[in-house]
Design a protein around this motif. Structure first.
Motif, PDB file in Angstrom:
ATOM      1  N   ARG A   1       0.781  -1.711  -0.212  1.00 38.92           N
ATOM      2  CA  ARG A   1       0.083  -0.501  -0.112  1.00 38.92           C
ATOM      3  C   ARG A   1       0.515   0.961   0.061  1.00 38.92           C
ATOM      4  O   ARG A   1       0.394   2.415  -0.721  1.00 38.92           O
TER       5      ARG A   1
ATOM      6  N   GLY B   1      -6.281   3.621  -8.945  1.00 39.79           N
ATOM      7  CA  GLY B   1      -6.928   3.106  -7.664  1.00 39.79           C
ATOM      8  C   GLY B   1      -5.933   1.827  -7.267  1.00 39.79           C
ATOM      9  O   GLY B   1      -5.754   0.706  -7.351  1.00 39.79           O
ATOM     10  N   ILE B   2      -5.826   2.104  -5.768  1.00 42.20           N
ATOM     11  CA  ILE B   2      -5.351   1.166  -5.255  1.00 42.20           C
ATOM     12  C   ILE B   2      -5.758   0.178  -4.350  1.00 42.20           C
ATOM     13  O   ILE B   2      -5.358  -1.289  -4.726  1.00 42.20           O
TER      14      ILE B   2
ATOM     15  N   LEU C   1       1.656   5.992  -7.374  1.00 41.17           N
ATOM     16  CA  LEU C   1       0.330   6.599  -7.996  1.00 41.17           C
ATOM     17  C   LEU C   1       0.874   8.244  -7.870  1.00 41.17           C
ATOM     18  O   LEU C   1       0.155   9.266  -8.957  1.00 41.17           O
ATOM     19  N   GLU C   2       1.282   8.935  -6.425  1.00 41.20           N
ATOM     20  CA  GLU C   2       0.651   9.863  -6.069  1.00 41.20           C
ATOM     21  C   GLU C   2       2.183  11.039  -7.539  1.00 41.20           C
ATOM     22  O   GLU C   2       2.252  11.973  -7.787  1.00 41.20           O
TER      23      GLU C   2
ATOM     24  N   TYR D   1       2.716   1.248  -3.127  1.00 41.11           N
ATOM     25  CA  TYR D   1       1.742   1.860  -4.150  1.00 41.11           C
ATOM     26  C   TYR D   1       1.294   3.245  -4.021  1.00 41.11           C
ATOM     27  O   TYR D   1       1.405   4.362  -5.652  1.00 41.11           O
ATOM     28  N   GLU D   2       0.579   4.160  -3.014  1.00 40.06           N
ATOM     29  CA  GLU D   2       0.454   4.931  -2.858  1.00 40.06           C
ATOM     30  C   GLU D   2       1.114   6.400  -4.043  1.00 40.06           C
ATOM     31  O   GLU D   2       0.865   7.275  -3.897  1.00 40.06           O
TER      32      GLU D   2
END
Lengths: 361, 361
Positions: B244, B355-356, B251-252, B247-248
């Motif tokens: 998590r 999205g996650i 993505l950001e 990944y975040e």
């Protein structure tokens, strides 16, 4: 030939050219010498040290794949300055580069980076020269791959029917290839129906397979870094006299060429055997391409079997023999096999049936 | 942009460099300028005449594909002497060649052939410069291809299950791609499971998809001479806090980069936006590759989105944005989309959910 053997052979060739190092930029050559399979790399080989330059994407992969090389991570723009540092450390004086594999722009960067450090020299294709003659292990691989290729064609042949498109048949061929265990196809498959088969390098399109016309299938498998290449021409529906006539000339030309192959024979002589026969039968303007090419880690590699070739065939070379006759508006016939050159003759590695009756669907 | 428009743009660039002709040896450039899709060709472009040099295998194909060029059949060894004849006839004085696309060995042949006929000059990537900015028709093609790529991934996603091998999933992806109407895949698909995903350019192997680990899929479609490129990372089974977190951040970082894209912005600045964020979150050693690359007729083409890039983004460019974080022994996360540069921002062409929660399988 183990990798250490390949390196030893390369160092002998370098010494003969009075080079104390070779900068390798061809990816198949890098793979052959180091084992590295990534899509960007360069290599420095010298008697004292072997260096593999990669970028950060490939760090873990290179560590897994490569032994006996120092592995250095660089950016593509930092390659030549890294090379310079090591040329200096190794006290290289005469560095060769692969003139056929380095772009003129990269040559300029190389020259600038090494100015005052060592002389650079355009080297002929040295690794390719070693790659021409296959080791026992490579021959085994190519034999297996040839068998697999035969099996794929045989299975595919059973599915051919009038009305399907070239593209459908090509997709089928590739899915059968994968099911058979190939990593993939060696090059875009040629499935050419009717008059499309008059284009020797046609790519499968939307043409439909039709009764009463030829169907040319030229494809290869890729497996573990090696490639195969096989062509058969078929005829759908009621056969014409013209097809029979053309087919028999191509088959005879191929057999004449295969019979001429043995160690010590000039590749251009083998080309002549097929070409001369085709001309003598009135098709002198219908066979424009080369008779064949070496294959292994690349689909097209040395030796070249054509009129202008300087190559002399040697034991352990693997090449294709693929004469063809192409008649615009009507179609074409090509028959291609993979052949292993031996001391007193050759072995044909692909064994798909090729008699005229076998070609009728 | 019609082909005539492309030629006109090229002639303008030539004039600026005071060149009265360009020898083109890059195959994608030849295809872009002339329409010819074969695997061997060269091109001479001058204000007075355009010549396409092919070999005999491609005679019929070239006649079908190419307009506005004189088509000349040569052998590969006869190319430069044929070029010389025409340089003389056209009274060329200053001929450019593609320094990045011509090997040093071919450069030597070119120089020898044209000695006393005209001067030759290393030209920068001119056709690539024109290719960077896509025409309305090209953008439409790339949009369609991006949709098709999303659909293929979505379908493939439904088949993923623990226990299957990376290679099986790769083969499935490719067969879905073909069924969807693609000509084929744009590059060897990357299906990397578990710790293999820590290798940014891994090739699908025998690794099995396992619960509790990431699964990275990077693939593209080829269709009508154009290419797509898309990466999504998934997680099988019970998700970990580490996944998590990583990944975040990726993505950001991708969203920050996408927000920075508009005409007039330096590609290196866009790279910085993503890279700086990733570093600020403690992953400074985990993102070694470029942020992205242009794509179109080649999977990797100008502009380059990386630290060293001199490219300035412009309206109509299409590029990828693909930051990643790779942790040896654990795995990696990369998220990649195709993006169209616009005057005041950009459109993301690929629309696969990212999205996650979408990434959990």
């Amino acid at each position: 030939m183990a990798r250490s053997e390949r390196l030893k052979n390369l160092l002998v060739l370098l010494e003969r050219l009075r080079l104390d190092g070779l900068f390798i930029s061809s990816l198949p050559n890098i793979r052959y010498i180091s084992g590295f399979t990534g899509s960007w790399a360069a290599c420095l080989v010298s008697p004292r040290r072997r260096i593999l330059f990669i970028d950060s994407r490939y760090q873990l992969q290179a560590e897994r794949e490569v032994e006996g090389f120092r592995i250095l991570t660089v950016t593509s723009s930092g390659l030549f300055s890294a090379l310079c540092v090591h040329a200096r450390t190794l006290r290289l004086r005469e560095l060769g580069f692969e003139a056929h594999a380095l772009s003129y722009a990269s040559y300029q960067l190389l020259k600038r980076a090494l100015k005052g450090v060592c002389s650079i020299h355009a080297a002929p294709p040295l690794v390719e020269k070693i790659r021409m003659v296959k080791s026992r292990e490579e021959i085994l691989r190519l034999k297996k791959l040839a068998h697999m290729t035969d099996a794929v064609l045989s299975q595919c042949r059973g599915h051919v029917s009038a009305g399907m498109t070239e593209r459908e048949l090509g997709a089928l061929l590739e899915s059968i290839a994968r099911d058979a265990g190939a990593d993939g196809i060696a090059f875009p498959s040629i499935v050419a129906s009717g008059s499309n088969s008059a284009m020797p390098h046609y790519r499968s399109g939307g043409g439909r397979l039709r009764n009463g016309s030829p169907l040319l299938i030229d494809f290869g498998l890729a497996q573990g870094g090696y490639n195969s290449d096989l062509t058969r021409t078929f005829h759908l529906g009621r056969v014409t006299r013209r097809y029979r006539g053309v087919y028999e000339v191509v088959l005879e030309a191929q057999q004449l060429a295969v019979q001429a192959i043995k160690a010590g024979v000039a590749a251009s002589v083998v080309d002549f055997c097929a070409r001369d026969y085709i001309s003598s039968r009135g098709f002198q303007h219908c066979f424009g391409h080369s008779l064949g090419h070496g294959l292994g880690m690349e689909v097209h590699e040395a030796p070249r079997l054509n009129r202008d070739s300087d190559d002399i065939l040697d034991e352990g070379m693997v090449c294709t023999v693929e004469p063809g006759i192409y008649i615009p508006g009507w179609g074409g016939v090509r028959i291609e096999d993979m052949v292993l050159v031996e001391r007193d003759g050759c072995s044909v590695l692909t064994a798909s049936p090729k008699g005229i009756e076998d070609s009728l669907l």
